[in-house]
Design an enzyme around this catalytic site. Structure first.
Site, PDB file in Angstrom:
ATOM      1  N   LYS A   1     -11.977  -7.521  -8.688  1.00 29.73           N
ATOM      2  CA  LYS A   1     -12.447  -6.164  -8.956  1.00 29.73           C
ATOM      3  C   LYS A   1     -11.323  -5.323  -9.568  1.00 29.73           C
ATOM      4  CE  LYS A   1     -14.989  -2.550  -6.658  1.00 29.73           C
ATOM      5  NZ  LYS A   1     -15.315  -1.963  -5.362  1.00 29.73           N
TER       6      LYS A   1
ATOM      7  N   LYS B   1      -7.839 -15.028 -12.263  1.00 34.34           N
ATOM      8  CA  LYS B   1      -9.121 -15.130 -11.572  1.00 34.34           C
ATOM      9  C   LYS B   1      -9.904 -13.831 -11.649  1.00 34.34           C
ATOM     10  CE  LYS B   1      -7.934 -13.853  -6.917  1.00 34.34           C
ATOM     11  NZ  LYS B   1      -8.070 -14.077  -5.518  1.00 34.34           N
TER      12      LYS B   1
ATOM     13  N   LYS C   1       0.825  -1.205   0.000  1.00 35.59           N
ATOM     14  CA  LYS C   1       0.000   0.000   0.000  1.00 35.59           C
ATOM     15  C   LYS C   1       0.861   1.258   0.000  1.00 35.59           C
ATOM     16  CE  LYS C   1      -4.154  -2.033   1.911  1.00 35.59           C
ATOM     17  NZ  LYS C   1      -4.747  -2.388   3.201  1.00 35.59           N
TER      18      LYS C   1
END
Ligand code: TRP
Length: 329
Positions: free
Chosen positions: A197, A194, A111
């Site tokens: 989002k 896969k 992050k």
């Protein structure tokens, strides 16, 4: 009976991958465990949502989970920020969480790389808040995906550390809950990998049927098989994997035979697949649309959840305070 805790990211728009990966299992789990499912809205502050987005995201994801079958009579479903006891435990746990170990977690490093302009202390102590979420109910099991394994490992470490300092038996060491049974990894429509989002290849559970048709028709395929019973390339296998979860066996077999006989027309397969996804979603979408705008119902569910969660949380917190040495005059 096990106590299970799981936090749900308050970024809504769940997709088929979420459903078959986790939600279906949550719906199962609530029948024979003491489940606490909560919307992690404090955690979402690490990325600075606007006030309107913060609320709408919680509403969206709450309505989606309820529409999928999370039952507030069986599981305790609540909004994290409705349970202030968690923040106190978070503060207390922070005193025994070390800068070095927090800086070393991969999710923090990821992050910090993704949002270099906003490397806030909340990001650093994210695993401590997550540990507080789990330990506040003395959870024995935490269902988590691969990306959360390290955070759970930190929670286990913090629990052990607390037990070592203040008393061996305070917190059970929470175990990862691995889904058994028909766990299905749902692929994306872009030919590989896969459904996710952030991958931009997801089909939402409550998405507009028009958009689903468009997405499925655009799915990656190829120019078709050239030999009988040929092994399917990944992009084609993916379409069949999706079909396998949303279509009837007859439909699946029909198109599978067509493929094996080199007679497949991907346009037909996609049309059918789109309709079957839309049908699969239909009851979830219908419930969602009702729940989403039902303020009274949402108020009732969140109140009930908060009350139950706070009762459990207050018990733990009282014990923790006493162990640490806080005394009333
Ligand atoms: N970090 C989790 C995620 O991103 C969400 C979460 C917050 C969580 N607190 C938790 C998951 C406690 C399990 C237990 O998916």
């Amino acid at each position: 009976m096990n106590t299970v805790v799981s936090g749900i990211r308050s970024t809504g728009n769940l997709h088929l991958g979420n459903y078959f990966g986790a939600i279906k299992n949550f719906v199962q789990m609530q029948n024979d465990n003491n489940c606490f499912f909560f919307i992690a809205d404090w955690h979402s502050l690490t990325t600075h949502p606007t006030p309107a987005d913060l609320h709408n995201n919680v509403r969206q994801v709450l309505a989606e989970y309820l529409a999928c079958g999370i039952d507030p009579e069986k599981a305790c479903i609540y909004v994290q920020s409705d349970v202030p006891e968690i923040t106190e435990l978070y503060l207390l746990m922070n005193m025994n969480a070390y800068l070095g170990e927090l800086e070393r977690t991969t999710s923090f490093k990821d992050k910090a790389r993704k949002q270099p302009e906003n490397v806030n202390a909340g990001l650093l102590t994210y695993p401590v808040l997550m540990a507080a979420d789990i330990l506040i109910h003395k959870a024995q099991r935490v269902p988590v995906g691969k990306d959360q394994e390290q955070n759970l490992e930190m929670a286990r470490k913090f629990a052990r550390r607390f037990n070592n300092i203040y008393g061996e038996e305070t917190f059970p060491i929470p175990q990862p809950f691995s889904f058994t049974g028909d766990f299905v990894k749902i692929p994306g429509l872009d030919g590989s990998g896969k459904m996710g989002k952030s991958e931009g290849n997801a089909i939402g559970l409550v998405e507009d049927p028009k958009d689903i048709r468009k997405k499925v028709m655009k799915a990656v395929s190829d120019s078709g098989p050239t030999e009988m019973n040929q092994t399917k390339p990944e992009a084609i296998e993916n379409l069949f994997t999706l079909m396998n979860v949303v279509s009837t066996k007859d439909t699946y077999d029909f198109f599978n035979d067509k493929y094996n006989n080199c007679e497949i027309r991907y346009g037909d397969l996609k049309k059918q697949l789109a309709e079957d996804i839309i049908n699969f979603n239909a009851p979830i979408r219908e419930k969602f649309l009702n729940i989403y705008q039902d303020d009274e119902y949402l108020r009732k569910v969140t109140r009930m959840g908060a009350e139950k969660a706070r009762e459990s949380a207050a018990k733990t917190l009282e014990e923790v305070r006493r162990l640490i040495g806080f005394r009333k005059f």
